[in-house]
Design an enzyme around this catalytic site. Structure first.
Site, short mmCIF file in Angstrom:
data_model
loop_
_atom_site.label_atom_id
_atom_site.label_comp_id
_atom_site.label_asym_id
_atom_site.label_seq_id
_atom_site.Cartn_x
_atom_site.Cartn_y
_atom_site.Cartn_z
N LYS A 113 6.28 -5.40 -5.48
CA LYS A 113 6.55 -5.29 -4.03
C LYS A 113 7.23 -6.53 -3.45
CE LYS A 113 1.87 -6.31 -4.61
NZ LYS A 113 0.54 -5.87 -4.79
N GLU A 137 8.19 3.14 -7.31
CA GLU A 137 7.12 3.88 -6.62
C GLU A 137 5.81 3.08 -6.56
OE1 GLU A 137 7.28 7.30 -5.18
OE2 GLU A 137 5.68 6.10 -4.31
N VAL A 140 4.38 0.31 -3.57
CA VAL A 140 3.67 0.57 -2.30
C VAL A 140 2.61 1.64 -2.48
CG1 VAL A 140 3.91 1.20 0.14
CG2 VAL A 140 5.81 0.07 -1.02
N GLY A 142 0.03 2.16 -4.44
CA GLY A 142 -0.45 2.57 -5.77
C GLY A 142 -0.11 3.99 -6.13
N ILE A 144 -0.22 6.78 -4.45
CA ILE A 144 0.32 7.71 -3.43
C ILE A 144 1.85 7.73 -3.56
CG2 ILE A 144 0.57 8.17 -0.96
CD1 ILE A 144 -1.96 6.54 -0.46
N GLU A 198 -5.73 -10.71 -5.07
CA GLU A 198 -4.57 -11.27 -5.78
C GLU A 198 -4.88 -12.73 -6.16
OE1 GLU A 198 -1.39 -9.79 -6.21
OE2 GLU A 198 -1.69 -7.97 -5.03
N LYS A 213 5.03 -4.61 1.52
CA LYS A 213 5.08 -3.15 1.36
C LYS A 213 5.69 -2.48 2.60
CE LYS A 213 0.97 -3.26 -1.60
NZ LYS A 213 -0.51 -3.25 -1.58
N GLY A 312 -5.25 -0.73 -8.58
CA GLY A 312 -6.03 -0.52 -9.80
C GLY A 312 -5.15 -0.02 -10.92
N1 HSE Z 1 -3.51 -6.57 -3.63
C1 HSE Z 1 -2.99 -5.28 -3.51
C2 HSE Z 1 -3.93 -4.46 -2.63
C3 HSE Z 1 -2.83 -4.62 -4.86
O1 HSE Z 1 -5.07 -4.86 -2.43
O2 HSE Z 1 -3.53 -3.44 -2.10
C4 HSE Z 1 -2.03 -3.37 -4.85
O3 HSE Z 1 -0.74 -3.57 -4.39
#
Ligand code: HSE
Length: 448
Positions: A113, A137, A140, A142, A144, A198, A213, A312
C-alpha cells in the site's frame, strides 16, 4: 510478455520477492489449489523462485534450497519468471524491483500500500508504456475485493462518499477497549504480542496506513493522487475508554475511518482519516475486531457495504492469489486490460475536474469532550464561543466527578465547517476554566 509454451503446455512462472507471512501464505494456499487452478486456467503454474533476506531462516513453508534467492533483480530477470509477486514491503527496493519487472514487460502483483500510494503514478505510467500489468488488490482491505469492485463491478458509478474501516489494528484496539472495558495501553500490548501492529507502529496508530489505503481508493474513484498536506490524518492515540463509553451514551460507536467525499456540484473533494462516531444502527458500527468494512455511495448503485477480514496471512493471500489468476489471464490475453494509456487518460481527465476542498467548505458534525472547572457560568462561556462561530449544539451530556470540583462535558453539533470548529477550539483552549485540551471527533453517518 506472454506465457511461453513448451511441450504443448502453457507455463506461468512465479517469482515471489519477499517470503514472509504473506508470501508463505500465498504459496501455501496456491499449492493446495494448484491442480484445480491449472485445469481451470489451462496453464501450468510453476514457482520459479522466492527471494529472501536470510535464506537460512526456518520457514513454515518449505521451498527447495535451489529456488531460494537473495538478489531480487536476478529473480526478476529470470526469463522463466513472467509474474513477479512483490511482497517485501517498503518503498525503496520494492519500487526498483517493481519498475524493473514492468520495464521487462512482466506482470507484477503487489500487496504494498505504501508503494502504490507514494509511487503509484510512476508505476502506472510504466505499465501503460511497457505493456506489462500491475495488480494490487491486497494493498487495501485484505480479503475484501475493493479494488476490483471500483475498477470493474462498480465502474458505472460516480462516488459521492467512500467511507470505511481500513485499518484492522485500530479496529481491533477500539473493539477490545469497548467490549472488555480495557485501557488503550493494555490492549496495545496484546495486539503487539499477537503480531497485529506494523513494525513501525506509527503506521497503524497514527493513521498513516489508513491514509496510504485511502489515497489508493481516492485515485481509483476520482483520478487524483491526494497529497498528505491536503488531508486530515489522525490516529487513535487520543481516544480514551471514557470517550468510547460517552459515545455509546450518545448512541454512537467510535471507529477509525477513512472518508473520501466528493461534491459534484461544487467540484471539490476531501480525504480524511480519523476516529469517528458512527450511529450504532449503521453496518460500519458493527464491523468489529480486525475486520474491515467499506461503504460506497455511488450515483447509480446507491450505497453498497463490503465487510471482511482486512489483514492476516489468509485474507491477504486470498487477494494475492486472485491477482495471480488475473495475471495469468492477462498473459494469455484473456483479461480485462487495466492501466492502458486510455485508462490513464481517463483518470487524469477525471482528476482535473475537481480540487481539494478548503476547511471553510468541509462540513462535519462534531463530538466534543472537555473538562470544566466547577464554577458558575463556565458552561455559558463555552456556549458563547460556540455561538460566536455559529456552531449549533445537537445534544449535551454533563458528568460530574464527585469531590473533584470538575466536570466532563460532552456535546454533539449539527453540521458546521471545519474552519469554524477550529476557530472555536482555539478560543476554548484559552479559557482558564477549560482544564485539559478538548477532544474533538467527527461524526460519520453512512447511508446504511
Ligand atoms: N496494519 C494493517 C492493518 C495491515 O492493521 O490493517 C493490513 O494492511
Amino acid at each position: 510478455m506472454s506465457i511461453p509454451t513448451s511441450s504443448n503446455t502453457l507455463k506461468a512462472g512465479l517469482g515471489i520477492v519477499g517470503f514472509g507471512t504473506v508470501g508463505q501464505g500465498v504459496w501455501k494456499h496456491l499449492a493446495a489449489t494448484k491442480k484445480n487452478m491449472e485445469n481451470r486456467l489451462g496453464v501450468k503454474i510453476e514457482l520459479i523462485g522466492v527471494c529472501v533476506r536470510n535464506p537460512d531462516r526456518q520457514r513454515e513453508v518449505r521451498i527447495p534450497r535451489t529456488a531460494i534467492h537473495t538478489d531480487p533483480c536476478k529473480l526478476v530477470d529470470d526469463p522463466r519468471v513472467n509474474i513477479v509477486c512483490e511482497l517485501m514491503g517498503g518503498t525503496t527496493l520494492a519500487r526498483e524491483v517493481t519498475l524493473r519487472a514492468l520495464r521487462l514487460g512482466k506482470v507484477v502483483v503487489s500487496a504494498n500500500k505504501a508503494l502504490v500510494c507514494e509511487h503509484g503514478a510512476e508505476i502506472f505510467k510504466t505499465v501503460s508504456k511497457c505493456g506489462g500489468q500491475y495488480f494490487f488488490e491486497a494493498s487495501v482491505a485484505g480479503g475484501i475485493p475493493i479494488i476490483k469492485s471500483l475498477r470493474e463491478g462498480l465502474v458505472a458509478n460516480r462516488f459521492s462518499e467512500i467511507a470505511g474501516i481500513i485499518n484492522g489494528t485500530c479496529n481491533y484496539l477500539l473493539t477490545r477497549m469497548e467490549k472488555e472495558g480495557l485501557s488503550y495501553e493494555t490492549v496495545l500490548k496484546d495486539a503487539r504480542r499477537l503480531g497485529y501492529v506494523e513494525a513501525d507502529e506509527s503506521l497503524d496508530l497514527d493513521g498513516v496506513d489508513a491514509y496510504h489505503k485511502a489515497v489508493i481508493l481516492a485515485f481509483l474513484a476520482h483520478g487524483k493522487w491526494v497529497p498528505r498536506k491536503n488531508t486530515l490524518v489522525e490516529g487513535i492515540r487520543a481516544v480514551t475508554l471514557e470517550d468510547i463509553q460517552r459515545a455509546l451514551d450518545f448512541g454512537y460507536r467510535i471507529k477509525h475511518v477513512a472518508v473520501i467525499r466528493r461534491d459534484f456540484a461544487k467540484g471539490h473533494m476531501t480525504l480524511g482519516v480519523y476516529p469517528a462516531l458512527i450511529p450504532l444502527d449503521k453496518v460500519l458500527a458493527r464491523v468489529d475486531g480486525v475486520y474491515n468494512g467499506i461503504s460506497l455511495t455511488g450515483d447509480v448503485v446507491g450505497t453498497t457495504t463490503l465487510v471482511g477480514r482486512g489483514a492476516g496471512q489468509d485474507a491477504t493471500a486470498s487477494a494475492v492469489i486472485g491477482d495471480i489468476v488475473d495475471a495469468i489471464r492477462t498473459l494469455k490475453g484473456a483479461a480485462f486490460k487495466f492501466l492502458t494509456r486510455t485508462d490513464l487518460d481517463f483518470y487524469t481527465a477525471l482528476g482535473q475536474t475537481m480540487r481539494m476542498a478548503t476547511p471553510d467548505e468541509i462540513q462535519s458534525q462534531f463530538y466534543l469532550r472537555f473538562s470544566l472547572r466547577d464554577e458558575s457560568g463556565v458552561s455559558a462561556e463555552v456556549y458563547r464561543i460556540l455561538a460566536e462561530e455559529k456552531i449549533s449544539v445537537a445534544r449535551v451530556i454533563q458528568y460530574e466527578h464527585a469531590g473533584t470540583r470538575r466536570g466532563t462535558h460532552t456535546l454533539s453539533t449539527y453540521p458546521v465547517s471545519e474552519a469554524s470548529m477550529e476557530r472555536a477550539l482555539r478560543k476554548l483552549r484559552k479559557l482558564r476554566t477549560v482544564l485539559e485540551t478538548p477532544l474533538v471527533l467527527r461524526i460519520l453517518s453512512p447511508e446504511n
